[in-house]
Each structure stands twice: as C-alpha cells, then as structure tokens.
Write a protein that holds these residues in place. Sequence first.
Motif, PDB file in Angstrom:
ATOM      1  N   ASP A 134       3.449   3.331   0.345  1.00 33.01           N
ATOM      2  CA  ASP A 134       4.503   2.578  -0.323  1.00 33.01           C
ATOM      3  C   ASP A 134       4.435   1.078  -0.074  1.00 33.01           C
ATOM      4  OD1 ASP A 134       5.227   2.811   2.330  1.00 33.01           O
ATOM      5  OD2 ASP A 134       7.371   2.998   1.924  1.00 33.01           O
ATOM      6  N   ASP A 135       3.549   0.634   0.794  1.00 27.32           N
ATOM      7  CA  ASP A 135       3.350  -0.793   1.021  1.00 27.32           C
ATOM      8  C   ASP A 135       2.305  -1.288   0.007  1.00 27.32           C
ATOM      9  OD1 ASP A 135       2.207  -3.293   2.013  1.00 27.32           O
ATOM     10  OD2 ASP A 135       3.323  -2.917   3.858  1.00 27.32           O
ATOM     11  N   LYS A 136       2.734  -2.097  -0.944  1.00 26.64           N
ATOM     12  CA  LYS A 136       1.844  -2.517  -2.025  1.00 26.64           C
ATOM     13  C   LYS A 136       0.660  -3.346  -1.531  1.00 26.64           C
ATOM     14  CE  LYS A 136       5.369  -2.348  -5.637  1.00 26.64           C
ATOM     15  NZ  LYS A 136       6.090  -3.088  -6.713  1.00 26.64           N
ATOM     16  N   ASP A 137       0.883  -4.165  -0.513  1.00 31.65           N
ATOM     17  CA  ASP A 137      -0.210  -4.981   0.009  1.00 31.65           C
ATOM     18  C   ASP A 137      -1.295  -4.111   0.630  1.00 31.65           C
ATOM     19  OD1 ASP A 137       1.009  -7.346  -0.776  1.00 31.65           O
ATOM     20  OD2 ASP A 137       2.071  -7.581   1.133  1.00 31.65           O
ATOM     21  N   ILE A 159      -3.775   4.975  -6.684  1.00 33.42           N
ATOM     22  CA  ILE A 159      -2.757   4.726  -5.668  1.00 33.42           C
ATOM     23  C   ILE A 159      -1.381   5.188  -6.156  1.00 33.42           C
ATOM     24  CG2 ILE A 159      -4.012   2.841  -4.590  1.00 33.42           C
ATOM     25  CD1 ILE A 159      -2.304   0.881  -6.134  1.00 33.42           C
ATOM     26  N   PHE A 160      -0.571   5.652  -5.209  1.00 33.80           N
ATOM     27  CA  PHE A 160       0.781   6.131  -5.487  1.00 33.80           C
ATOM     28  C   PHE A 160       1.713   5.547  -4.428  1.00 33.80           C
ATOM     29  CE2 PHE A 160      -2.381   9.225  -6.730  1.00 33.80           C
ATOM     30  CZ  PHE A 160      -2.013   9.581  -8.028  1.00 33.80           C
ATOM     31  N   ASP A 161       2.887   5.094  -4.856  1.00 34.26           N
ATOM     32  CA  ASP A 161       3.817   4.514  -3.878  1.00 34.26           C
ATOM     33  C   ASP A 161       4.940   5.473  -3.500  1.00 34.26           C
ATOM     34  OD1 ASP A 161       5.426   4.495  -6.118  1.00 34.26           O
ATOM     35  OD2 ASP A 161       5.564   2.302  -6.243  1.00 34.26           O
ATOM     36  N   ASN A 162       4.835   6.722  -3.986  1.00 32.91           N
ATOM     37  CA  ASN A 162       5.828   7.728  -3.614  1.00 32.91           C
ATOM     38  C   ASN A 162       5.237   9.126  -3.775  1.00 32.91           C
ATOM     39  OD1 ASN A 162       6.848   8.995  -6.350  1.00 32.91           O
ATOM     40  ND2 ASN A 162       6.669   6.784  -6.704  1.00 32.91           N
ATOM     41  N   GLY A 163       5.847  10.086  -3.081  1.00 34.02           N
ATOM     42  CA  GLY A 163       5.337  11.444  -3.088  1.00 34.02           C
ATOM     43  C   GLY A 163       5.522  12.179  -4.393  1.00 34.02           C
ATOM     44  N   GLU A 164       6.593  11.872  -5.127  1.00 35.79           N
ATOM     45  CA  GLU A 164       6.859  12.571  -6.380  1.00 35.79           C
ATOM     46  C   GLU A 164       5.750  12.325  -7.397  1.00 35.79           C
ATOM     47  OE1 GLU A 164       8.952  10.738  -4.713  1.00 35.79           O
ATOM     48  OE2 GLU A 164      10.940  11.661  -4.620  1.00 35.79           O
ATOM     49  N   ASP A 165       5.377  11.064  -7.604  1.00 35.97           N
ATOM     50  CA  ASP A 165       4.318  10.739  -8.553  1.00 35.97           C
ATOM     51  C   ASP A 165       2.986  11.331  -8.101  1.00 35.97           C
ATOM     52  OD1 ASP A 165       6.125   9.361 -10.081  1.00 35.97           O
ATOM     53  OD2 ASP A 165       5.537   7.378  -9.343  1.00 35.97           O
ATOM     54  N   LEU A 187       7.341   7.816   3.795  1.00 33.43           N
ATOM     55  CA  LEU A 187       7.448   7.507   2.379  1.00 33.43           C
ATOM     56  C   LEU A 187       8.891   7.663   1.911  1.00 33.43           C
ATOM     57  CD1 LEU A 187       4.344   9.574   1.201  1.00 33.43           C
ATOM     58  CD2 LEU A 187       4.481   7.076   1.227  1.00 33.43           C
ATOM     59  N   PRO A 188       9.253   7.039   0.800  1.00 34.18           N
ATOM     60  CA  PRO A 188      10.604   7.242   0.263  1.00 34.18           C
ATOM     61  C   PRO A 188      10.765   8.662  -0.271  1.00 34.18           C
ATOM     62  CG  PRO A 188       9.257   5.947  -1.249  1.00 34.18           C
ATOM     63  CD  PRO A 188       8.467   6.078   0.014  1.00 34.18           C
ATOM     64  N   ASP A 214     -10.162  16.777   1.856  1.00 34.37           N
ATOM     65  CA  ASP A 214      -9.946  16.076   3.119  1.00 34.37           C
ATOM     66  C   ASP A 214      -8.656  15.260   3.061  1.00 34.37           C
ATOM     67  OD1 ASP A 214     -12.351  16.472   4.906  1.00 34.37           O
ATOM     68  OD2 ASP A 214     -13.342  15.846   3.059  1.00 34.37           O
ATOM     69  N   ILE A 215      -7.914  15.260   4.177  1.00 34.49           N
ATOM     70  CA  ILE A 215      -6.684  14.478   4.261  1.00 34.49           C
ATOM     71  C   ILE A 215      -6.725  13.610   5.518  1.00 34.49           C
ATOM     72  CG2 ILE A 215      -4.175  14.522   4.426  1.00 34.49           C
ATOM     73  CD1 ILE A 215      -4.211  17.252   3.090  1.00 34.49           C
ATOM     74  N   ILE A 216      -6.601  12.305   5.324  1.00 38.36           N
ATOM     75  CA  ILE A 216      -6.539  11.369   6.441  1.00 38.36           C
ATOM     76  C   ILE A 216      -5.139  10.753   6.466  1.00 38.36           C
ATOM     77  CG2 ILE A 216      -7.435   9.240   7.456  1.00 38.36           C
ATOM     78  CD1 ILE A 216     -10.085   9.764   6.096  1.00 38.36           C
ATOM     79  N   ILE A 217      -4.444  10.961   7.562  1.00 39.78           N
ATOM     80  CA  ILE A 217      -3.127  10.365   7.725  1.00 39.78           C
ATOM     81  C   ILE A 217      -3.272   8.898   8.120  1.00 39.78           C
ATOM     82  CG2 ILE A 217      -1.061  10.316   9.186  1.00 39.78           C
ATOM     83  CD1 ILE A 217      -1.254  13.335   9.399  1.00 39.78           C
ATOM     84  N   ILE A 218      -2.492   8.045   7.474  1.00 37.23           N
ATOM     85  CA  ILE A 218      -2.409   6.639   7.866  1.00 37.23           C
ATOM     86  C   ILE A 218      -0.952   6.370   8.205  1.00 37.23           C
ATOM     87  CG2 ILE A 218      -2.709   4.253   7.155  1.00 37.23           C
ATOM     88  CD1 ILE A 218      -4.891   5.145   5.270  1.00 37.23           C
ATOM     89  N   SER A 219      -0.657   6.067   9.456  1.00 35.08           N
ATOM     90  CA  SER A 219       0.737   5.973   9.873  1.00 35.08           C
ATOM     91  C   SER A 219       0.953   4.913  10.935  1.00 35.08           C
ATOM     92  CB  SER A 219       1.206   7.337  10.402  1.00 35.08           C
ATOM     93  OG  SER A 219       2.541   7.268  10.859  1.00 35.08           O
ATOM     94  N   ALA A 220       2.163   4.350  10.931  1.00 32.97           N
ATOM     95  CA  ALA A 220       2.548   3.381  11.959  1.00 32.97           C
ATOM     96  C   ALA A 220       2.936   4.085  13.245  1.00 32.97           C
ATOM     97  CB  ALA A 220       3.702   2.522  11.455  1.00 32.97           C
TER      98      ALA A 220
END
Length: 220
Positions: A10-13, A31-37, A56-57, A78-84
């Motif tokens: 969800d971070d556009k940058d 790219i997707f900024d939310n899970g629904e899309d 995510l929102p 494959d799924i790679i998590i990117i998280s703070a």
Amino acid sequence: MKRLIYSVEDDKDISYIIKMALENAGYEVKIFDNGEDFLKEFKEVKPDLILLDMMLPKIQGQDILKIIRADESNNDIDIIIISANKLVSDKVDGLNLGADDYIAKPFDILELVSRVNARFRKAKSNVYKFRGVEINENKRSVTRNNEPIKLTNSEFDILLQLAKANGKIVSREALMSSLWGQNEAYESRTIDMHIGAIRKKLNDKEIILTIHGHGYRINE
C-alpha cells in the motif's frame, strides 16, 4: 515468456521502486495497493511469485496468505513477505502460514531482486527416497508411505538439498545460500524454523538430525 510477479503493497513509493527494479531484471510486475483488488486478479490469473506486505488496509496480509495456501493448487506459487515487523515471532507466524521467505523493511532493493532470482532457480529433475519419503524433484512433490506431504517451496528446497547430500552434513550457511543466494546472519533463524516445520509435517522429529555447530543431515 517473462515470469509474472504480483506485488501487494500500500506504500506507493515502495511499490514503484519494486516494480521498476524487477522489470529492469526482466520480470513482468503487477502492483496492488489492497488485498481486495489483488484477490480479484488472483482468481483470474495466477502469478509465479507474490511479494506480500502484511500490513494492508481492510484484508491483512496474513489473511491473504491463508486464503492462498488453503488451495493446494497454489503450492507452486512462491510467496515472499515484505513487512516492517522485525520480531522473530512475526517471521515464525508468516512462515508457518506458508510463506517461503521474509524480508524486513527497510530493505535493499538489490537484495530483494536477488531473493526473487533465487526463488526461480530450478535444479535438475530426479527422485530421492529415504525412510519412506519420496521426493520427486521434477514434480516438486513429496510423499511419505505413499501419502502426499504438503510443503512450502522453501521447505521443499531445504529437504531436497538435504536429500541430495546422501546423509552428509549440510551447513546452515549452505542451505541459506541455496535458497537466497547469500548467507546474511539474520536469516539463520529462518532455516531453523523451516527445519522444524518439515519435521512436523513428516511426523518424524528424527528424520532430520541437527549436528550442533555444523548443520543438518538426513537420518537415513
């Protein structure tokens, strides 16, 4: 044909940087900024790899992960998590839900590209058998006593690497390198988590032996 990657962020940058870097590396990126899309598109076209932010929102990353891994036909994605979230517990939760790798923010974009490249490396096909386990490298499948075992891609790659060693010790660093192409110290614990998950899924705590100070080996 280019490999297709979905980035859910969800971070556009950050999304822009990821898209540019991976497209320059030869991948097709959506790219997707939310899970629904994302889930709507995922039902129509399956990617080769997903980069998934956990925060995510509305629909959270962990819920998306559960939805994907609930369907066995998605096992080869494959799924790679990117998280703070940098806590070990967060990594454990993500890996237990079926993620193949975990990258903490902030991250180096070159490292991300390297991790993605590593996920797509494929080895020569073969079949390995030990203690009732059969690994089919070509089909990327595992059975034990003829019963299918559901492993994530990372778990499969680790088990395959150990099987190829024919009972010899494989260092944690070698396993890390085979998965991610590097041996960053903070990834060390991730290998331990995967080993634990493999033992649990194979219902055999002794099938992979820990050789303290050296690494792991298959108990033939």
